[in-house]
Structures are given as C-alpha cells and as structure tokens.
Scaffold this motif. Structure first.
Motif, PDB file in Angstrom:
ATOM      1  N   TYR A  35       0.553  -1.292  -0.157  1.00 52.38           N
ATOM      2  CA  TYR A  35      -0.118   0.051  -0.357  1.00 52.38           C
ATOM      3  C   TYR A  35       0.825   1.752   0.068  1.00 52.38           C
ATOM      4  CZ  TYR A  35      -4.057  -2.105   0.320  1.00 52.38           C
ATOM      5  OH  TYR A  35      -5.963  -3.200   0.266  1.00 52.38           O
ATOM      6  N   GLU A  38       1.303   3.718  -2.942  1.00 54.54           N
ATOM      7  CA  GLU A  38      -0.133   3.992  -3.586  1.00 54.54           C
ATOM      8  C   GLU A  38      -0.124   5.104  -2.665  1.00 54.54           C
ATOM      9  OE1 GLU A  38      -4.292   2.211  -2.646  1.00 54.54           O
ATOM     10  OE2 GLU A  38      -2.759   0.272  -3.558  1.00 54.54           O
ATOM     11  N   GLU A  39      -1.106   6.457  -3.656  1.00 58.13           N
ATOM     12  CA  GLU A  39      -1.240   7.773  -2.832  1.00 58.13           C
ATOM     13  C   GLU A  39      -1.827   7.387  -1.777  1.00 58.13           C
ATOM     14  OE1 GLU A  39      -3.852  11.570  -3.760  1.00 58.13           O
ATOM     15  OE2 GLU A  39      -3.918   9.791  -5.186  1.00 58.13           O
ATOM     16  N   ASP A  40      -1.623   8.105  -0.502  1.00 52.47           N
ATOM     17  CA  ASP A  40      -2.472   7.923   0.810  1.00 52.47           C
ATOM     18  C   ASP A  40      -2.791   6.419   1.373  1.00 52.47           C
ATOM     19  OD1 ASP A  40      -4.147  10.317   1.464  1.00 52.47           O
ATOM     20  OD2 ASP A  40      -5.434   9.938  -0.292  1.00 52.47           O
ATOM     21  N   GLU A  43      -1.811   6.749   4.762  1.00 51.93           N
ATOM     22  CA  GLU A  43      -3.514   6.825   5.435  1.00 51.93           C
ATOM     23  C   GLU A  43      -4.237   5.801   6.052  1.00 51.93           C
ATOM     24  OE1 GLU A  43      -6.362   9.386   3.868  1.00 51.93           O
ATOM     25  OE2 GLU A  43      -8.086   8.902   5.556  1.00 51.93           O
ATOM     26  N   ILE A  44      -3.905   4.679   4.585  1.00 48.75           N
ATOM     27  CA  ILE A  44      -4.441   2.862   4.415  1.00 48.75           C
ATOM     28  C   ILE A  44      -4.055   2.600   5.729  1.00 48.75           C
ATOM     29  CG2 ILE A  44      -5.168   1.217   3.339  1.00 48.75           C
ATOM     30  CD1 ILE A  44      -5.318   2.758   1.232  1.00 48.75           C
ATOM     31  N   ASP A  47      -4.989   3.648   9.430  1.00 47.78           N
ATOM     32  CA  ASP A  47      -6.683   3.105   9.041  1.00 47.78           C
ATOM     33  C   ASP A  47      -6.665   1.260  10.142  1.00 47.78           C
ATOM     34  OD1 ASP A  47      -7.997   4.607   8.929  1.00 47.78           O
ATOM     35  OD2 ASP A  47      -8.809   4.908   6.967  1.00 47.78           O
ATOM     36  N   ILE A  48      -5.799   0.829   8.682  1.00 51.96           N
ATOM     37  CA  ILE A  48      -5.615  -0.692   9.287  1.00 51.96           C
ATOM     38  C   ILE A  48      -5.189  -0.509  10.997  1.00 51.96           C
ATOM     39  CG2 ILE A  48      -4.536  -2.727   8.619  1.00 51.96           C
ATOM     40  CD1 ILE A  48      -4.965  -2.113   5.669  1.00 51.96           C
ATOM     41  N   ASP A  90      -8.585  -6.728  -3.259  1.00 48.97           N
ATOM     42  CA  ASP A  90      -9.019  -4.943  -3.570  1.00 48.97           C
ATOM     43  C   ASP A  90      -8.235  -4.759  -4.496  1.00 48.97           C
ATOM     44  OD1 ASP A  90      -9.101  -2.198  -2.834  1.00 48.97           O
ATOM     45  OD2 ASP A  90      -6.829  -2.776  -2.551  1.00 48.97           O
ATOM     46  N   SER A  91      -7.449  -5.026  -5.705  1.00 49.67           N
ATOM     47  CA  SER A  91      -7.080  -4.644  -6.609  1.00 49.67           C
ATOM     48  C   SER A  91      -7.684  -6.004  -8.050  1.00 49.67           C
ATOM     49  CB  SER A  91      -5.460  -5.231  -6.630  1.00 49.67           C
ATOM     50  OG  SER A  91      -5.053  -6.062  -6.307  1.00 49.67           O
ATOM     51  N   GLU A  92      -7.148  -5.320  -9.016  1.00 56.38           N
ATOM     52  CA  GLU A  92      -8.031  -5.873 -10.489  1.00 56.38           C
ATOM     53  C   GLU A  92      -7.212  -7.213 -10.495  1.00 56.38           C
ATOM     54  OE1 GLU A  92     -11.516  -5.557 -11.631  1.00 56.38           O
ATOM     55  OE2 GLU A  92     -10.971  -3.225  -9.429  1.00 56.38           O
TER      56      GLU A  92
END
Lengths: 511, 111
Positions: A35, A38-40, A43-44, A47-48, A90-92
C-alpha cells in the motif's frame, strides 16, 4: 517463560509475545509493501493499524489478559484477512510478485557472523560449500578472511520474517511467513550444548564487529558531512570566482593575458566561448553544491534539474569542441614571403652605415595604448576589443657576402590550409626607409585589420666583413650575442659594431 | 470456471455501491459499515474496506470527520458528499437495470 516486547500500535501500547510480535510485524510489513506505493497509502495503513489495535484491545479485555499472544494475532489476521486475500479482493490484477532476493547475514544458521549462511541462502545451496570455499581460499594470502570481515560489517542481519524470506528469495505472503517462523522456532528448540558454546563465541564476535561497523558508519558520516560543507563553501566560492574571472578579467592583473583571446578570434565568438566555458566549469560545480546541500539538508533530488544540467553541459561541450575545431582551422596552414633589398649607399668608399631603430611611440600619438604581454608577440593595442594591433618585429644582424648590406624581410602568417589565403600576409603593414647610408627600421609592425593569425615579421640585416654599423635606438630590439655585453644602463644609447670573422663586434666608445 | 472467483468478482463490483448506500442513510464509523456489510454477507475480510474507503474519499465521494469515542481513541466518521449522492443515483439506476434484466431473464427461462 517467554520474552515480550512493548509495541506501539496507533498510539496505544501493547505488551506482546516475541513470536506474536514477529508475526504481526511481518503482516504489517507485507501490507505496507503493497500500500505504501499508493497515494494515501499511509492513511490506509494507519486505518488498518488502528483497527488491529481495536481488535487486540477487545481480545485482551474479553479474556482478562495483559499480553498479546500468537493466537490473538492469528485471530486478527483471520478477521482482517491475509495480505493475499486483501490485496486480491482489492486490486484487479493481484498476482504474486516474484520474490526479490537480497543478500543478508543469516544469523540463525551461523558459525561466526552468518555471512556464509547468508550467501548460501541467497544461492539456495548448503552453507557447507560456501564455508569450504572460504576456508580453502583463506590459504591464498588470507583474502577471504578480509572479504569475510568486510561482508560481516556491511551486510545487514536478516532479522524480520520479511528479510528472512527475501534472503531465500521466497514470496512474501502470510503462509510463507508462518512457515518461516515455525522453522525458526523448531531450530531454536534443538539447540545443543555445543551450539550454545558456539553461540557465546558468536555473540562476542558479533558484538565486536557490530561495534566496528558502527564506528565505520560514524566515521563515514563525519567525512561525508565534512566533504559536503567543503563542497558547498568551496563550490560556491569557485563558482563566483570563475564567473567573475570570465566576465571581468581586466580587474585581475595576472589574468589579463586571457584578453589576448580577443585578437585570435572574433569578439562575438569570444562571448560565446565565455558562456561555454562558464557552463562547462560551473555546471559540475553546481552539481557538487547541489549534491552537498542534498546530503547536508536532506533536500530532495530533482531529476529535472540533473537532466537539464547534464544536458546543458553536454551541449556546451559539443559547441566548445565545434568552435575549437573551427578556430584551429584558421591556424592550420602557414604562409611566408621573403623580400630582399640591397642597400647601395651614395658613398660606397666609407663602408660605414647607420641603423636607426624606431620604436612604437607610446607617449604621443598612441597615448591610449594598452600595454600587453609578450605571450602572442603583441606589444600594444589601443582598446579591448582592439582596432589597432602592433606586434614586435625582431632585428637580426648577420654576416653578408654581397658587397653591400642587404635587408631581408621575412613575413609569415597562419591561415586556412585548404586555400592559399594570402590575405593574412597582406594584412601585415611594415614600414622601413633607406636614406643614403642610413636605414630606418621600425621595431614593430601593424595589422591593417585587427585579426591576429600569428603574423610574424623578421628583419635580417646582413653586413659584409669589416663594414661598420652605427646603431641608434634601443639595442634590446637587436637579437645578437653582442647586445649581452652592453651594460643595461647603456642599452638606450647608440653603439657601433664592426663585422669581424662573421660576427658583429662591439667597438669601444670614443671619448 | 471458478465459481468462487466469479462470486468474489460480483461482490467486488457492488461493494462500493453498498458502502455508499450505508453511508447515505446515516453518517457511519468504519465498524458500523463493516458490521452492516458482514451482516449482509457482502464482506469476507475486513482489511479490504480500508483501501476502498480511502479511495472513495480521494475521488471526492466521501468525506470524514474525527469524533471522540467513549472507548478508546477518536474515530473516523464518514459522510457522503454531494458528488457521492450523484454517483449513488447513477449506480442505483444501473443496479435497477441489472435486476430488471436478471428478473426478465429468469421469467423467460421459467416459461
């Protein structure tokens, strides 16, 4: 009995078992690895982490416990989902990234520092082979001993589960991490007495080498900081000095010779050359200053700045080479011309002649002249850039075989080799006069247009044996041995020479 | 054909719609959202929701505020934005289309 750690999860303190801690760390690191790109991502992760903290608090309260155990972490992962599950949901295109291998020291399977075990893990072979190689090569001047010590100092220990998996080049997913932790646990359990002894020896060496490593790091940091300070101060000083020298050269006496470039090339080319010089010298300086500032003040590297700087530097270099080639072509060839003048005097019986040397009159007509060095044979010019250039014309006195003196004027000039360009020779303006038995020679010549192409004028006056020559003017213009015998104070006075045995001899002064 | 994979794909497709629906009804704390989703069996693992919420926030569909909690640290309360409501309406429309399509297909096959 179990060791515990204190950890901080989302600003809450937890007491956690060692194994549970390793598992949790591996879990969070795996998610972070995904993560934080990734942008932010931060923050993710926050949160986790805060949710994990909440879950753990809940478990501890429910079971009236104080220490977080591996079971709790297992349950947390069960609720939150394994990294595989989260990332796949979460991801494709969630695919297993191929494990990247890194070289670590394997402290779990080590004899000394775990270097051999680390290398073995990296290549997926038995550490015994690497150890054997180390021992065998040790007999050759003990090279490997040094290599081993260096590797011990520079290689990091594989401490976390993630690092241990990277060392073996395995994928970092939770099942692998779990497997890894279980393996370590089992290995620790089967420790024997002998291994405990080795462990103690190992601990001692580890302590020593870790300390050496730390000292080296400290020394490196100190030196790097020192060089950065020198880089910033010295770089800035040189930067300003060079800019100043290039654009205000006449302010510095010893640097004014650099102005002579004006006469070799045109003023416009000279300006371009100045800019090129400024770029080629100052861009590396700028990069040094930038790198030092980056190290000292933790500035971010700007890729654009570097690209532009290096690009400009190369452009400047290429233009510089182009101009240098273009300009040097102007000096690729040489043209010469020789004129002979037989000086027949009115009175042929005396065999006595007079040479009057006329110097460049600095004082009156050319009062604004700028005196120049002898570097390019230039003796004077009127301004910068010049409209008038005066070069010195040396006079030689040699033995002649004709009945009368003879004046030999040799002109030479550089120019383009490809064309027989005599324009540069025609540019030479040399004046001389004969009045009866008196010869008037200028000790200088002028360029009709101020384009310097290494023009030279050499005057050779041949005097028949036993003939007398009275020289008026500064003797310094005469290139002959006898001049050395004249006292410095009398160089400006007239003197008389007689050609004897093929060489002019100084006559003593008559009182 | 991997049935589990298809189910996961279907869930994944409408998870964002579900989150917007829940938050549109009432401002919600992450745990509320998770509980409601779990109750309706829309969520298998909790970890998935955090990146999703952050992304919805980044695209401007959601916003959040910090609120003090009686049990522990302050919590993030999510609420829906104007933009979010518009997107929700669009999603609702396409959902209705989908269910109609499915039900009409079902009625035809039953005939």
């Amino acid at each position: 009995m179990k060791k515990t750690y204190n950890i901080n999860l989302s600003n809450q303190v937890f007491c956690i078992d060692e194994d549970a801690c390793q598992q949790l760390q591996a879990y969070i690191e795996t998610l972070e690895k995904h993560y934080l790109n990734e942008e932010d991502g931060k923050e993710i992760m926050a949160d986790i982490e805060s949710r994990i903290a909440e879950l753990i608090t809940e478990f501890l309260q429910k079971n009236h416990k104080e220490v977080v155990s591996q079971e709790d972490i297992d349950r947390v992962i069960g609720i939150m989902g394994t990294p595989d599950a989260i990332i796949e949901e979460d991801s494709e295109a969630a695919s297993d990234q191929p494990g990247t291998r890194k070289l670590y020291r394997d402290i779990n399977n080590s004899i000394f520092g775990g270097v051999a075990a680390g290398i073995a893990a990296y290549f997926s072979i038995s550490p015994a082979w690497i150890r054997l190689a180390f021992v065998i090569f040790c007999f050759f001047y003990g090279v490997t001993l040094l290599v081993y010590l260096v590797l011990w100092i520079i290689l990091p220990k594989a401490v976390t589960a993630k690092q241990k998996l990277e060392m073996k080049g395995e994928n970092i997913n939770v099942s692998n991490i779990e497997k890894n932790i279980r393996n370590t646990y089992n290995e620790v359990k089967k420790n024997t007495e002998f291994q405990k002894f080795i462990q103690q020896v190992k601990n001692f060496f580890t302590l020593v080498f870790d300390a050496i490593g730390k000292i080296f790091k400290k020394i490196f940091t100190i030196f790097a900081s020192l060089f950065s300070v020198i880089g910033i101060l010295g770089g800035t000083f040189l930067f300003l000095l060079i800019s100043w020298l290039l654009f205000f050269p006449t302010h510095i006496p010893w640097f004014s010779d650099y102005c002579t470039l004006y006469y070799i090339i045109s003023p416009s080319t000279f300006t371009i050359l100045k800019i090129i010089l400024l770029l080629t010298i100052n861009i590396p300086l700028l990069i040094i200053i930038y790198a030092s500032a980056h190290y000292l003040f933790r500035l971010n590297w700007s890729r654009a700045f570097l690209l532009i700087a290096v690009g400009c530097w190369f452009l400047a270099g290429i233009s510089g080479i182009f101009i240098a080639v273009q300009q040097s072509l102007n000096f690729s060839g040489t043209q010469t011309s020789t004129q002979n003048h037989l000086l027949v005097p009115r009175d042929t019986s005396t065999h006595k002649y007079t040479l009057a040397i006329q110097e460049l009159p600095y004082s009156d007509r050319f009062s604004g002249l700028y005196r120049n060095s002898d570097f390019l044979n230039i003796i004077a010019l009127d301004s910068v850039p010049p409209k008038q250039i005066y070069l010195s014309a040396p006079i030689y006195i040699e033995q002649g075989y004709t009945p009368y003196p003879e004046l030999n004027i040799r002109k030479s000039s550089s120019g383009l080799q490809a064309f027989h360009n005599y324009g540069n020779l025609n540019n030479i303006d040399y004046e001389w006069q004969q009045q009866g038995d008196t010869l008037r020679l200028n000790n200088y010549f002028q360029l009709k247009t101020p384009i310097w192409r290494a023009q030279k004028v050499k005057l050779i006056l041949t005097l028949p044996e036993n003939d007398t020559l009275v020289i008026r003017g500064n003797l310094k213009n005469i290139h002959h041995r006898f001049v050395k015998r004249v006292p410095a104070a009398k160089l400006n006075q007239s003197c008389t020479v007689v050609m004897k045995n093929g060489s002019p001899e100084l006559l003593p002064e008559k009182r | 054909m991997n049935i589990e994979n298809t189910q996961a794909q279907m869930r994944k497709g409408i998870l964002e719609y579900c989150i917007l629906l829940i938050i549109a009804q009432q401002d919600a704390y992450v745990q509320d959202i998770i509980n409601k989703l779990k109750a309706s069996k829309m969520l298998v693992v909790e970890g998935t929701i955090y990146p999703l919420l952050t992304r919805l926030k980044n695209t401007g569909l959601l916003a959040y505020r910090w609120e003090e909690s009686t049990q522990g640290p302050p919590r993030k309360y999510y609420n829906i934005t104007e933009n979010g409501r518009k997107v929700l309406q669009e999603l609702e429309a396409s959902w209705n289309e989908l269910t109609e399509a499915i039900s009409s297909l079902k009625s035809h096959t039953n005939l």
